[in-house]
Design a protein around this motif. Structure first.
Motif, PDB file in Angstrom:
ATOM      1  N   MET A 103     -24.165 -17.558  23.372  1.00 21.49           N
ATOM      2  CA  MET A 103     -23.583 -18.809  23.854  1.00 21.49           C
ATOM      3  C   MET A 103     -22.276 -18.610  24.621  1.00 21.49           C
ATOM      4  O   MET A 103     -21.877 -19.457  25.399  1.00 21.49           O
ATOM      5  CB  MET A 103     -23.329 -19.754  22.673  1.00 21.49           C
ATOM      6  CG  MET A 103     -24.605 -20.283  22.067  1.00 21.49           C
ATOM      7  SD  MET A 103     -25.579 -21.177  23.289  1.00 21.49           S
ATOM      8  CE  MET A 103     -27.233 -20.730  22.813  1.00 21.49           C
ATOM      9  N   ASP A 104     -21.615 -17.491  24.382  1.00 25.70           N
ATOM     10  CA  ASP A 104     -20.328 -17.280  25.047  1.00 25.70           C
ATOM     11  C   ASP A 104     -20.477 -16.595  26.396  1.00 25.70           C
ATOM     12  O   ASP A 104     -19.501 -16.427  27.108  1.00 25.70           O
ATOM     13  CB  ASP A 104     -19.406 -16.441  24.160  1.00 25.70           C
ATOM     14  CG  ASP A 104     -18.829 -17.288  23.058  1.00 25.70           C
ATOM     15  OD1 ASP A 104     -18.281 -18.345  23.373  1.00 25.70           O
ATOM     16  OD2 ASP A 104     -18.951 -16.897  21.890  1.00 25.70           O
ATOM     17  N   ARG A 147     -22.664 -22.107  26.303  1.00 27.86           N
ATOM     18  CA  ARG A 147     -22.294 -23.147  25.343  1.00 27.86           C
ATOM     19  C   ARG A 147     -22.107 -24.494  26.021  1.00 27.86           C
ATOM     20  O   ARG A 147     -22.100 -25.527  25.365  1.00 27.86           O
ATOM     21  CB  ARG A 147     -21.040 -22.744  24.569  1.00 27.86           C
ATOM     22  CG  ARG A 147     -19.831 -22.493  25.422  1.00 27.86           C
ATOM     23  CD  ARG A 147     -18.580 -22.311  24.590  1.00 27.86           C
ATOM     24  NE  ARG A 147     -17.442 -22.134  25.482  1.00 27.86           N
ATOM     25  CZ  ARG A 147     -17.024 -20.957  25.936  1.00 27.86           C
ATOM     26  NH1 ARG A 147     -17.604 -19.862  25.529  1.00 27.86           N
ATOM     27  NH2 ARG A 147     -16.015 -20.872  26.765  1.00 27.86           N
ATOM     28  N   ASN A 148     -21.923 -24.471  27.354  1.00 25.86           N
ATOM     29  CA  ASN A 148     -21.769 -25.731  28.067  1.00 25.86           C
ATOM     30  C   ASN A 148     -23.094 -26.272  28.619  1.00 25.86           C
ATOM     31  O   ASN A 148     -23.099 -27.293  29.290  1.00 25.86           O
ATOM     32  CB  ASN A 148     -20.782 -25.564  29.228  1.00 25.86           C
ATOM     33  CG  ASN A 148     -19.406 -25.175  28.728  1.00 25.86           C
ATOM     34  OD1 ASN A 148     -19.060 -25.479  27.589  1.00 25.86           O
ATOM     35  ND2 ASN A 148     -18.634 -24.494  29.550  1.00 25.86           N
TER      36      ASN A 148
ATOM     37  N   THR B 251     -18.166 -10.479  23.766  1.00 28.17           N
ATOM     38  CA  THR B 251     -17.937 -11.429  22.673  1.00 28.17           C
ATOM     39  C   THR B 251     -16.715 -11.030  21.850  1.00 28.17           C
ATOM     40  O   THR B 251     -16.060 -11.881  21.281  1.00 28.17           O
ATOM     41  CB  THR B 251     -19.171 -11.533  21.760  1.00 28.17           C
ATOM     42  OG1 THR B 251     -19.595 -10.221  21.424  1.00 28.17           O
ATOM     43  CG2 THR B 251     -20.302 -12.256  22.452  1.00 28.17           C
TER      44      THR B 251
END
Lengths: 241, 484
Positions: A103-104, A147-148, B251
């Protein structure tokens, strides 16, 4: 006909401890109490069938009949406790769309990550990159972190990556219904295209209509056992009836 | 399996092996050939009194090396300029002089061992007990030196009073004294290892090549084995590996302003804190404490980080493992590669500190390649063991938190080896991390190669743990998915 998937007498037995033990203390306590019993659960028992090149085979059955387990065994995720599976050709398992999406990371980065996870080569991904973006209709959001994204966008991107390849064997677990109506129509066309293109397909669906439409043959599983294997129409009739 | 690519990959590995062997040989060759030995020193406690012409000191000594080249003496100078010559002779039981040495007493320094070379080295008489006879020529009262004696051995922090046998005490003009003279012999041992180095290297290669050939044949028949895993990792999964590693980095430093810079800053800041805290305790006793400390920190935190990251490699990727098939070892390997890159980055500040503190860059630094390779194998083994344990018992990570802390304190990172009691030293030597860190420190700070035994220890500990890890992982990998 050349066989692509050979399932021979496959059994999958899960050992279920009375409660799954995941700590050393629990293990020792259970052991000392003599309560370390396992009940066995047979998810698949003695399933055998073949899938030939270019065939589209449907898997039908109620929830918990062992369909997903069978797909996992064929994709190599689970090792059967009995019998054997031989798969000749490269498999793209679509048990879940967007496995390993982060998601990042941006859409672009995720295309490469997810593509690598699905086993695509770097050159292939570079060549197909534009095609993936075009098909997914993500447009300018490709450099935005996932994530957006809306859930529909994620699903569309995932579907586009998964189907860009023309695998020899495609294993699908009810992933055809993603996105809005337009995209569903588009994805269905893409699946039909793949199946028409000589790809061997094994897929699970609860929609008899879909099975009748797309499959030549079908396999009906019930309580881990194969009830019937044969012409898709006949199996659907038997299953419904 | 891509045979052509695999073959190239394996040939590269073989070439790397020979390159490393040659590197070690050329950089460390001299130390493999000759080992400098010095007999144990005593802590000085009293002096024999001024030695002037006509006096004779006798002390029994044992030849400690294949070639004994000099005798070191510790003198008391009374803080004045002295004149005259001190003569030292080694005499055997028949009274024949074996070797002689002499020095100007003005060259002796207060409370320090000063080496006096023999006119000719004593060869091939290792283990023999001789008598050291000391007298002077031209030394007059008021302008001569004394020699220290002692009866305590210094072992690290502790001075242990030794029982000195009657015949080991010194005599002054025939009258026995209290302790032993503070003299020691220095020499060089010729190591047989030097002669067999290439034999060992070639034998290990032949063994590996034979195994590789066997596995290659097996792979041709379509069977799976470690060689296949290794080759497919390179040929088929290298793209996936790169993607997983870059994901780890993205990450890890997501939304942090300094990003990758933290890989440099972390070890530097840790060192700064520990340096301030511990330097008053230990600085005096070691040259270049900053480098000593940073080497320990960088090496240990690689181990610590890789172990804790690698431990969750299976449980953390549960979602993937349940849905996509790929060889399970990809996950721990990708975590190890991430930590390894981080480790590589943290070597940059180490190099910086080395340069800033004025340590010269010597060829022995190249030997770190060997050290890091062994460390890598060891860490990989630990990661495989831990991640296997972790998948079945989630307690592992909490337990490991305690174990890794204990491990850190048991490894001389910020403290000196000299504070470890002699009796426990053997247990310290069994700690692989101690081996790797000490190896690195010798290469960086002393600028020489460690003794051949250090190489042996590194290889053995690394391979043992690696093989254990592979065995445990391989045995259980099919069950992982059932426990996720």
């Amino acid at each position: 006909m050349e066989k692509m998937i050979e399932v021979r007498d496959v059994s999958m037995r899960f050992r279920m401890a009375n409660d799954r033990i995941s700590s050393i203390k629990e293990y020792v306590v259970a052991r000392l109490k003599g309560k370390l019993q396992y009940s066995e659960f047979e998810a698949l028992s003695h399933v055998s069938f073949d899938v030939g090149r270019g065939e589209v085979v449907g898997l039908v059955g109620h929830n918990g009949a062992g369909k997903s387990t069978l797909l996992k065994v064929i994709s190599g995720i689970l090792k059967p406790t009995g019998g054997s599976v031989a798969v000749h050709g490269n498999v793209v398992p679509m048990l879940e769309l967007g496995s390993g999406f982060d998601m990042d990371m941006t859409g672009r980065e995720n295309i490469f990550l997810n593509g690598a996870i699905l086993g695509y080569s770097e050159n292939f991904l570079r060549a197909k990159y534009d095609e993936i973006i075009a098909f997914s209709e993500i447009g300018q959001f490709i450099d935005v972190p996932l994530r957006n994204y809306s859930s529909g966008m994620i699903a569309r991107l995932a579907f586009s990556i998964a189907t860009v390849v023309e695998p020899e064997i495609l294993i699908v677990d009810e992933v055809l219904s993603v996105g809005d109506a337009d995209f569903q129509e588009k994805s269905k066309r893409r699946m039909m295209e793949l199946m028409g293109g000589g790809t061997t397909v094994l897929f699970v669906s609860h929609s008899m209509q879909q099975i009748r439409e797309m499959c030549g043959r079908a396999v009906w599983l019930e309580h881990g056992q194969m009830r019937l294997c044969g012409d898709a129409g006949a199996v659907c009739d038997a299953y419904r009836g | 399996m891509d045979w052509q690519k695999s073959k190239r990959f394996l040939l590269t590995l073989a070439a790397a092996y020979w390159a490393l062997a040659a590197l070690v040989y050329f950089v460390a060759g001299d130390q493999f050939h000759r080992l400098t030995v010095t007999s144990d020193a005593l802590a000085p406690s009293s002096a024999v009194g001024e030695i002037v012409d006509g006096m004779e000191l006798r002390q029994r000594v044992t030849l400690i090396a294949d070639s004994v080249q000099s005798v070191d003496v510790m003198a008391a100078t009374y803080g004045r300029a002295n004149a005259g010559t001190m003569r030292l002779r080694l005499v055997d039981q028949q009274g024949e002089t074996v070797a002689a040495a002499s020095c100007d007493v003005s060259s002796l320094k207060e409370s320090q061992y000063v080496g006096v070379p023999f006119d000719s080295a004593i060869e091939h008489r290792k283990g023999e007990a001789l008598t050291l006879v000391i007298d002077t020529q031209g030394c007059l009262p008021g302008a001569s030196v004394s020699l220290y004696t002692g009866n305590q051995a210094t072992t690290g922090r502790f001075d242990i009073v030794q029982n000195i046998a009657e015949e080991d005490r010194y005599t002054l003009d025939g009258a026995p004294g209290v302790g032993k003279l503070c003299v020691r012999l220095s020499g060089v041992d010729t190591l047989a290892f030097y002669r067999v180095y290439w034999v060992i290297v070639a034998a290990a290669f032949a063994l590996a090549a034979a195994l590789g050939r066997y596995w290659w044949r097996q792979a041709m028949r379509g069977e799976n084995n470690p060689l296949v895993s290794l080759c497919t990792l390179r040929t088929r999964y290298s793209f996936l590996l790169r993607q997983l590693v870059s994901r780890d980095f993205k990450t890890k430093y997501k939304r942090s302003a300094l990003g990758m810079l933290w890989s440099f800053l972390n070890p530097l800041l840790t060192m700064a804190v520990q340096y301030v805290v511990f330097s008053t305790l230990f600085r005096s006793s070691t040259p270049n404490y900053a480098v000593y400390l940073l080497t320990g920190i960088v090496f240990f935190s690689f181990f610590n980080e890789a172990a804790s990251m690698g431990m969750t490699s299976i449980t953390g990727n549960a979602a993937l493992i349940k849905k996509v098939y790929m060889p399970k070892y990809i996950y721990p390997v990708s975590r190890l590669v991430s930590s390894l890159i981080n480790f590589g980055l943290s070597l940059v500040p180490l190099l910086l500190v080395v340069l800033l503190t004025g340590l010269p860059l010597r060829p022995s630094l190249l030997l770190l390649a060997f050290d890091v390779l062994c460390l890598m194998g060891f860490v990989m083994g630990m990661v495989l063991l831990l991640t296997t344990a972790m998948t079945f018992f989630q307690d592992t990570q909490f337990l490991w938190g305690v174990v890794s802390m204990m491990w850190m304190y048991l490894t001389p990172i910020f403290y000196m080896e000299t504070i470890i009691p002699q009796k426990l030293l053997v247990f310290y030597h069994m700690n692989p991390m101690y081996q790797y860190i000490t190896f690195a420190r010798i290469c960086i700070i002393d600028g020489v190669s460690p003794a051949p035994t250090a190489y042996l220890w590194c290889i053995v500990s690394s391979l043992t743990v690696l093989l254990l890890g592979i065995a445990a992982f391989k045995r259980h990998q099919d069950q992982f998915v059932l426990y996720l």
